[in-house]
Design an enzyme around this catalytic site. Structure first.
Site, PDB file in Angstrom:
ATOM      1  N   THR A  57       0.827  -1.212   0.000  1.00 30.02           N
ATOM      2  CA  THR A  57       0.000   0.000   0.000  1.00 30.02           C
ATOM      3  C   THR A  57       0.859   1.259   0.000  1.00 30.02           C
ATOM      4  OG1 THR A  57      -0.193   0.023   2.424  1.00 30.02           O
ATOM      5  CG2 THR A  57      -1.898  -1.162   1.189  1.00 30.02           C
ATOM      6  N   GLU A 161      -3.689  -0.826  -8.485  1.00 25.28           N
ATOM      7  CA  GLU A 161      -4.390   0.455  -8.312  1.00 25.28           C
ATOM      8  C   GLU A 161      -3.336   1.544  -8.425  1.00 25.28           C
ATOM      9  OE1 GLU A 161      -7.484   0.978  -8.196  1.00 25.28           O
ATOM     10  OE2 GLU A 161      -8.456  -0.848  -7.474  1.00 25.28           O
ATOM     11  N   THR A 196      -7.512   9.991  -6.754  1.00 19.50           N
ATOM     12  CA  THR A 196      -8.746  10.518  -7.350  1.00 19.50           C
ATOM     13  C   THR A 196      -8.817  12.049  -7.328  1.00 19.50           C
ATOM     14  OG1 THR A 196      -9.851  10.243  -5.206  1.00 19.50           O
ATOM     15  CG2 THR A 196     -10.138   8.460  -6.832  1.00 19.50           C
TER      16      THR A 196
END
Length: 387
Positions: A57, A161, A196
């Site tokens: 992560t 991602e 985002t």
């Protein structure tokens, strides 16, 4: 990592919510029973755990992104090995201690959710190790590409991602009262350090000047400072290198014809504080506009037609999140259709940032194609057998 307190609390809540979601999911995971063409036979799809899930992560969501993976992996019958970002290792340790305590209270080994701290060498080892059934990687596109190649080399399974270069398109018929707060939240939240984050704003030529003026006033009122203070809206960047990237991007944008409308400077105080920045005057295909800079820089461009705006949205290499603001129903359905946004997350009258756990989160093209959280994302964490 520097995000404001309310965002930190929200991130922990997201982990709580995905645990609730996963508990419900655990009772409905299943494959269909299909009609067999052979008399007296049954055809069944069975889903089984992949075994060990390696979860790598990033710094910007040091709790929630692990939570998305961890909760789903557990209800799919997998165990987890987590490598958090080296710069947020204390958060990783704290989360792992909580999980271990819960597991041990329920007479299960804490090592079901193990943690390793370290840098690229550890990530490299996870990517290459054949015992790792799935590698879930969140981070930059450049590093993600390397991880993907190493996992593919051993025919492993990967969930990527990666970066985003997200656009908001505002049409002349939009509810302009929604636009300013939405853009501000999407562009300045987490100091622009979200995958985002809104980095490109396309405004119809008839409303361009009005929106730029309103946004500039809103930016001037943003309180930048200690993220522990309740009235702070924008905290610091994560590292000194991030500050250097911020300055470098602004200089490159100026060289490509951009003008700083507001912001653009480093704040002279302890910490990696910068001014949220608006730039105009750039072309839609300028190299800097097509580059994801993990900092609060918003490039504003003027467009004439719907076709032009949709094309500009899709022309970047990343394909994570996208938004339009309009009241035209026909345009909304064109935006959602095959000739509209090519992103994994397609919004109408809300900003690019944020996600709901019930829907699959992820994007297309150089964003990696992975999906986490809701919908049928659980299938990443299992392998299918046809009986």
């Amino acid at each position: 990592m520097g995000k404001i307190l309310v965002e930190g609390v929200g991130e922990v809540q997201e982990y709580v919510d995905i645990c609730d979601y996963a508990v419900g999911l655990s009772r409905i995971v299943g494959g269909p029973i299909l009609p067999s063409e052979r008399p007296g036979h049954a055809l069944i799809e069975q889903w089984n755990p992949v075994g060990l899930v390696g979860i790598i992560t990033a710094f910007n969501f040091p709790v929630a992104v692990y939570g998305w993976n961890n909760a789903l992996a557990l209800v799919c019958g997998d165990v987890c090995l987590w490598k958090g970002a080296p710069t947020t290792s204390l958060t990783s340790v704290a989360v792992t201690k909580i999980i271990a305590q819960v597991l041990e209270d329920n007479k299960l080994p804490g090592a079901i959710c193990s943690l390793t701290c370290g840098g690229a060498d550890i990530g490299n080892a996870i990517a290459k190790d054949e015992r790792v059934g799935l590698v879930s990687f969140t981070g930059s596109t450049n590093v993600g590409k390397q991880v993907a190649l190493k996992v593919q080399e051993r025919f492993g399974r990967k969930l990527l991602e990666l970066g985003g270069n997200n656009a908001i398109i505002v049409f002349e018929d939009a509810d302009l009262n929604l636009v300013t707060p939405s853009v501000l939240f999407a562009a300045v939240g987490t100091a622009g350090q979200r995958c985002t984050t809104a980095r490109r704003l396309f405004l119809h030529e008839s409303i361009h000047d009005d929106i730029v003026q309103k946004l500039s006033k809103a930016y001037e009122q943003v309180r930048i400072g200690d993220p522990w203070e309740s009235d702070t809206l924008c905290g610091p960047l994560h590292t000194k290198q991030a500050v250097e990237m911020f300055l470098s991007a602004i200089e490159q944008a100026k060289c490509e014809g951009g003008t700083v409308v507001c912001g653009g400077k480093v704040i002279d105080r302890p910490g990696n504080f910068v001014e949220p920045t608006i730039m105009t005057g750039l072309a839609h295909d300028s190299p800097i506009v097509h580059k994801e800079t993990f900092a609060p820089i918003l490039y504003i461009l003027k467009f004439k037609t719907e076709e032009e705006a949709f094309a500009w949205n899709n022309e970047v290499k990343q394909g994570l999140s996208s938004s339009i603001f309009t009241k035209d129903l026909g345009r909304i359905f064109r935006w959602l259709g095959p000739k509209g946004s090519d992103c994994g997350i397609v919004n109408v009258n809300i900003p690019t940032s944020g996600a709901e756990i019930g829907g699959a989160f992820g994007g297309e093209k150089h964003t990696g194609g992975g999906r986490e959280s809701g919908s049928d994302s659980w299938k990443h964490y299992m392998r299918r057998s046809t009986w």
